[in-house]
Motif scaffolding. Structure first.
Motif, PDB file in Angstrom:
ATOM      1  N   GLN A 261       0.798  -1.223   0.000  1.00 47.09           N
ATOM      2  CA  GLN A 261       0.000   0.000   0.000  1.00 47.09           C
ATOM      3  C   GLN A 261       0.830   1.272   0.000  1.00 47.09           C
ATOM      4  OE1 GLN A 261      -2.346   0.209   3.559  1.00 47.09           O
ATOM      5  NE2 GLN A 261      -2.875   2.360   3.285  1.00 47.09           N
ATOM      6  N   HIS A 262       1.796   1.379   0.902  1.00 49.29           N
ATOM      7  CA  HIS A 262       2.521   2.648   1.055  1.00 49.29           C
ATOM      8  C   HIS A 262       3.503   2.881  -0.088  1.00 49.29           C
ATOM      9  CE1 HIS A 262       0.592   3.105   4.872  1.00 49.29           C
ATOM     10  NE2 HIS A 262       1.112   1.986   5.338  1.00 49.29           N
TER      11      HIS A 262
ATOM     12  N   ARG B 291       1.471   4.056  -3.033  1.00 49.81           N
ATOM     13  CA  ARG B 291       1.104   5.470  -2.874  1.00 49.81           C
ATOM     14  C   ARG B 291       2.287   6.382  -3.206  1.00 49.81           C
ATOM     15  NH1 ARG B 291       0.593   8.860   1.906  1.00 49.81           N
ATOM     16  NH2 ARG B 291       1.007   7.057   3.223  1.00 49.81           N
TER      17      ARG B 291
ATOM     18  N   THR C 253       2.468   9.113  -6.196  1.00 49.02           N
ATOM     19  CA  THR C 253       2.717  10.520  -5.858  1.00 49.02           C
ATOM     20  C   THR C 253       3.865  11.093  -6.680  1.00 49.02           C
ATOM     21  OG1 THR C 253       1.890  10.271  -3.600  1.00 49.02           O
ATOM     22  CG2 THR C 253       3.388  12.108  -4.020  1.00 49.02           C
TER      23      THR C 253
END
Length: 234
Positions: A125-126, A129, A133
């Motif tokens: 998930q991170h 992201r 970004t």
């Protein structure tokens, strides 16, 4: 921790451990980070993790299939911490610089974990992201997709390479750090201008420069080079 797959319906249990802790993936990752910081990579065993959590070591297999699975989760946690509190400004160079410095800080804050994590790709998930970004910043700045992907690659690899290097220095015992730092003011400062004129001429600058991270300057140089490749608008 060897490979051992537990059926998915049985993977989560909410009974507290002997210490009153309710196990979760996050609790195990945070405990692993603490043990790595205190004892290094040798602490990453189910026995030591179980003892620190007050749980039977076999309970950890409900959350992670192997030590490598746990390392991937630790990597994603460091990525998450690097993104905490980041606020985009709309200035692509400023935003990328902030991201780079946050990566360096997150990894340097956990040097033992950084040694295991800097080269890993999680697909979690991170990390997803973060990829979204950074690509969004580059595409929003006007870079064509091919350039955005290549510059993303360079940016992340440089950030992680410096993070790993700085973390390796931070992980050294204090005596070794002090000894390495002193080399510039002892060995190099004592070299003769007759034999080493360039070192002798710049010794005070070397002493000041070589005992700090080169990453902020390297990051600025990299972002300036990105700007020079940006297609002209209009």
């Amino acid at each position: 921790m060897s490979e051992r797959v537990v059926r998915e319906p049985d993977r989560r249990r909410r009974r507290p451990t002997k210490t009153g802790t309710v196990l979760s993936e996050q609790v195990i990752v945070e405990t692993a980070l603490r043990l790595l910081g205190q004892h290094g990579a040798e602490a990453l065993t189910v026995r030591r993790l179980g003892a620190a959590l007050g749980a039977d070591p076999s309970a950890l297999y409900r959350y992670f299939h192997s030590t490598d699975d746990l390392v991937v989760a630790i990597t994603d946690e460091l990525i998450a911490r690097a993104q905490e509190g980041a606020e985009p400004t709309g200035d692509w160079q400023r935003d990328l610089r902030e991201i780079g410095l946050r990566i360096q800080h997150a990894y340097r804050s956990h040097p033992q974990a950084a040694a295991l994590s800097a080269a890993r790709t999680t697909g979690r998930q991170h990390e997803i992201r973060a990829v979204e970004t950074i690509l969004g910043i580059l595409r929003g700045a006007g870079f064509p997709d091919r350039d955005a992907v290549r510059l993303y690659h360079v940016f992340v690899d440089q950030s992680l390479a410096f993070a790993a290097l700085d973390a390796a220095v931070a992980a050294l015992p204090a005596a070794a750090q002090a000894a390495d730092s002193a080399v510039w003011s002892t060995r190099y400062a004592g070299l003769s201008p007759d034999t080493h004129p360039h070192i002798a001429a710049t010794t005070p600058l070397l002493i000041a420069e070589m005992n700090r991270s080169a990453y902020p300057l390297a990051l600025d140089l990299l972002l300036d080079s990105f700007a020079s490749r940006l297609p002209a608008r209009g």
